[in-house]
Each structure stands twice: as structure tokens, then as C-alpha cells.
Design a protein around this motif. Structure first.
Motif, mmCIF file in Angstrom:
data_model
loop_
_atom_site.group_PDB
_atom_site.id
_atom_site.type_symbol
_atom_site.label_atom_id
_atom_site.label_comp_id
_atom_site.label_asym_id
_atom_site.label_seq_id
_atom_site.Cartn_x
_atom_site.Cartn_y
_atom_site.Cartn_z
ATOM 1 N N PHE A 1 0.811 -1.220 0.000
ATOM 2 C CA PHE A 1 0.000 0.000 0.000
ATOM 3 C C PHE A 1 0.846 1.274 0.000
ATOM 4 N N GLU B 1 9.333 -11.217 20.375
ATOM 5 C CA GLU B 1 8.175 -12.095 20.532
ATOM 6 C C GLU B 1 8.274 -12.839 21.841
ATOM 7 N N THR C 1 -8.614 -8.716 3.245
ATOM 8 C CA THR C 1 -7.551 -8.473 2.273
ATOM 9 C C THR C 1 -7.296 -9.724 1.449
ATOM 10 N N LYS D 1 -4.359 -11.074 -1.248
ATOM 11 C CA LYS D 1 -3.082 -10.760 -1.905
ATOM 12 C C LYS D 1 -2.817 -11.756 -3.010
ATOM 13 N N ALA E 1 -2.210 -6.256 -3.740
ATOM 14 C CA ALA E 1 -2.976 -6.394 -2.496
ATOM 15 C C ALA E 1 -4.285 -5.642 -2.649
ATOM 16 N N GLU F 1 -7.600 -4.469 -0.424
ATOM 17 C CA GLU F 1 -8.306 -4.406 0.858
ATOM 18 C C GLU F 1 -9.766 -4.083 0.559
ATOM 19 N N LEU G 1 1.124 -11.627 17.308
ATOM 20 C CA LEU G 1 0.433 -11.006 18.456
ATOM 21 C C LEU G 1 0.134 -9.534 18.194
ATOM 22 N N THR G 2 1.082 -8.846 17.549
ATOM 23 C CA THR G 2 0.886 -7.414 17.277
ATOM 24 C C THR G 2 -0.281 -7.196 16.323
ATOM 25 N N ASP H 1 -3.718 -5.217 17.110
ATOM 26 C CA ASP H 1 -4.170 -4.096 16.267
ATOM 27 C C ASP H 1 -5.603 -4.308 15.804
ATOM 28 N N ARG I 1 -0.414 -4.594 22.522
ATOM 29 C CA ARG I 1 0.314 -5.838 22.327
ATOM 30 C C ARG I 1 0.590 -6.500 23.684
ATOM 31 N N ARG J 1 -0.256 -10.273 24.881
ATOM 32 C CA ARG J 1 0.816 -11.109 25.396
ATOM 33 C C ARG J 1 0.457 -11.668 26.773
ATOM 34 N N ALA K 1 10.574 -17.083 16.639
ATOM 35 C CA ALA K 1 10.858 -15.710 17.097
ATOM 36 C C ALA K 1 9.633 -14.827 16.858
ATOM 37 N N GLY K 2 8.945 -15.058 15.749
ATOM 38 C CA GLY K 2 7.702 -14.324 15.503
ATOM 39 C C GLY K 2 6.601 -15.338 15.281
ATOM 40 N N SER K 3 5.964 -15.777 16.349
ATOM 41 C CA SER K 3 4.946 -16.824 16.215
ATOM 42 C C SER K 3 3.727 -16.297 15.475
#
Lengths: 98, 176
Positions: free
Chosen positions: A52, A98, B6, B8, B44, B46, B84-85, B89, B95, B99, B117-119
Motif C-alpha cells: 500500500f 516475541e 484483504t 493478496k 494487495a 483491501e 500477536l501485534t 491491532d 500488544r 501477550r 521468534a515471531g509466532s
């Protein structure tokens, strides 16, 4: 600024808001479904808004109010802008863990 | 009801003219979608689509895009796969708040799709978890997260071979 005005006033309002924050607006001057394009000022490596960063503006969206809100959200959610604002308020941006 | 989601896509090489792509989408009735073309080769959309159900909204949107760009490949439907973030949002909470659920209810919190590290989770599973805890969530978000999950699962299904079929019984009801 010499670009043409968008005929829907709520969209024109968002375009001015975006311009004030440094976004570029490229009008296609009256041909087809797309009125023009909104371009992010920060399309850089650390910018994560991605797709975007370049967003089309419809000349006759199905619902002008909704389209205006969607465009507004793109501008407000620009991650570089958010990072800058956070940095200005808190000092260095924290690492996302995380 | 209006549903926000969305889609993509990966564009075919022949669809490299971005103005032409956008015009075709406009002609196919996608003027209720915000079209992002900031990453070359990707598209993308939306959507904010009126429909009788989330499923109907996503299906009609996919049909419109297919009509405009028959060679575009669906990459992902959202909101589904979230960190999680992202989940925070979407729900309008912090966040830290999200958590806290994860750390306070390690047993009840849904299992992630990817742990690292980023689940990443299916949003629908997190929303289920929150509703079981008495949170009043808006119906369109719950519905749309379930529809988007079905799209993403259906997209991956052709990758599964006979061996994968056998594994299904082994995995049993273990999926989150």
C-alpha cells in the motif's frame, strides 16, 4: 500544487491530508476507473507497509466515504511514520521481541 | 453487512502494467477495494464489501479478481495469519495485553501455526479463545477470520499428497 481536484469532497480532503504529510499524488487526469495514485514518501528498506506504499485512488468508488477512510488508514498506518512518532516521543524505538 | 478483508495475489509476468491491472479491476467491480501495488509482482486488495455473509463476500471478491486477472495466484487471504501485534491491532488492544493472555493461559491459549521468534496464529483461533473468556467481539470480524482461514487452507490443500492424507489420521484432532 497544480494537480486536479478529486470530484468527491471526502476523498479530496484525505488527499490533502496525505500531501501535508509528504505523500505524493499522481493524478491520471480523467481516464478510466482509477483517478490516480497515492505514493508513500518512505518506501524504504525499513518501511513495512509494502503493497500500500502505492495505492490506487478510484474516480468513482462504490462508496466514497469508505474509500476515503481506507486511504486515510493507509496514511496513518505507515510504519515509518509510526516509528518516527514513537522515536520522537520515547527516544530510540524498542526492538520488537516475541 | 460490510466485511473488511484483504486478498493478496502474485501477478503473472504478462500483468506487469500496473495501470492496466488497476483498470481491469475497476471494470470488474473492485471499486470497493483499496488496490496496493507498492511491491512489484504483487497485488494487495483491501475490500470493504457488502454481502450477506463473510463467505459470500470473499467468494465474490475472488471471482471479480479472477475475471479481471485470470492468471493471478492467490497468495493469502486476511485477516487470518497473524502475530500477536497484528491480533492486538485488529482488536484495538495493546500488544502487552495480548501477550498477557498468552502468558496467563498457556494451556488454553490456542497453539500457533508457526512457533518461533515471531509466532503466528490463525486469528479465528485467538478470537474463539477470547469469546470463551466472555469477550464480546464484533460478528463480522469473527466471520471474516473464519472465511479467510478457509481460503488459505484451501489454497494449500493441493500441495498435500497421499502421504499427507495418511498423516491426517495421525495428527487427529490435534490441530488447534
Amino acid at each position: 500544487m497544480t494537480r486536479s481536484k478529486h470530484s468527491k469532497k471526502e476523498i479530496e480532503k484525505v488527499l490533502r491530508y496525505a500531501e501535508a504529510l509528504g505523500w505524493t499524488i499522481k493524478a491520471r487526469n480523467g481516464c478510466g476507473h482509477a483517478w490516480g495514485t497515492l505514493l508513500c514518501p518512505d518506501n524504504s528498506a525499513e518501511c513495512r507497509c509494502g503493497e500500500f506504499c502505492m495505492t490506487s485512488i478510484w474516480s468513482t468508488p462504490k462508496n466514497p466515504d469508505t474509500h476515503a477512510q481506507q486511504l486515510r488508514r493507509v496514511v496513518d498506518h505507515c510504519s515509518v511514520r509510526k516509528m518516527r512518532e514513537a522515536a520522537a516521543m520515547l527516544g530510540p524505538a524498542p526492538q520488537d521481541q516475541e | 453487512m460490510e466485511y473488511t478483508f484483504t486478498l493478496k495475489f502474485k501477478l503473472a509476468e504478462s500483468d506487469s502494467d500496473r495501470d492496466a491491472v488497476v483498470e481491469r479491476l475497476g471494470a470488474a467491480g473492485c471499486t470497493d477495494a483499496l488496490v496496493g501495488t507498492g511491491v512489484s509482482g504483487l497485488l494487495a486488495l483491501e475490500f470493504a464489501r457488502e454481502a450477506t455473509s463473510a463467505q459470500a463476500a470473499l467468494v465474490s471478491a475472488l471471482q471479480d479478481v479472477r475475471a479481471a486477472l485470470p492468471d493471478a495466484l492467490l497468495v493469502e487471504a486476511g485477516p487470518d495469519l497473524v502475530g500477536l501485534t497484528d491480533a492486538a491491532d485488529l482488536l484495538g488492544v495493546s500488544r502487552q495485553n495480548m501477550r498477557k493472555y498468552l502468558t496467563s493461559y498457556p494451556d488454553a491459549f490456542p497453539a500457533p501455526v508457526h512457533a518461533g521468534a515471531g509466532s503466528i496464529w490463525h486469528l479465528a483461533s485467538i478470537l474463539q479463545f477470547l469469546m470463551q473468556r466472555g469477550h464480546d467481539l464484533t460478528a463480522p470480524l469473527v466471520e471474516v477470520s473464519e472465511a479467510a482461514m478457509q481460503f488459505n487452507l484451501a489454497k494449500e490443500a493441493p500441495l498435500m499428497d497421499r502421504y499427507g492424507e495418511q498423516l491426517r489420521s495421525l495428527l487427529g484432532g490435534h490441530v488447534a
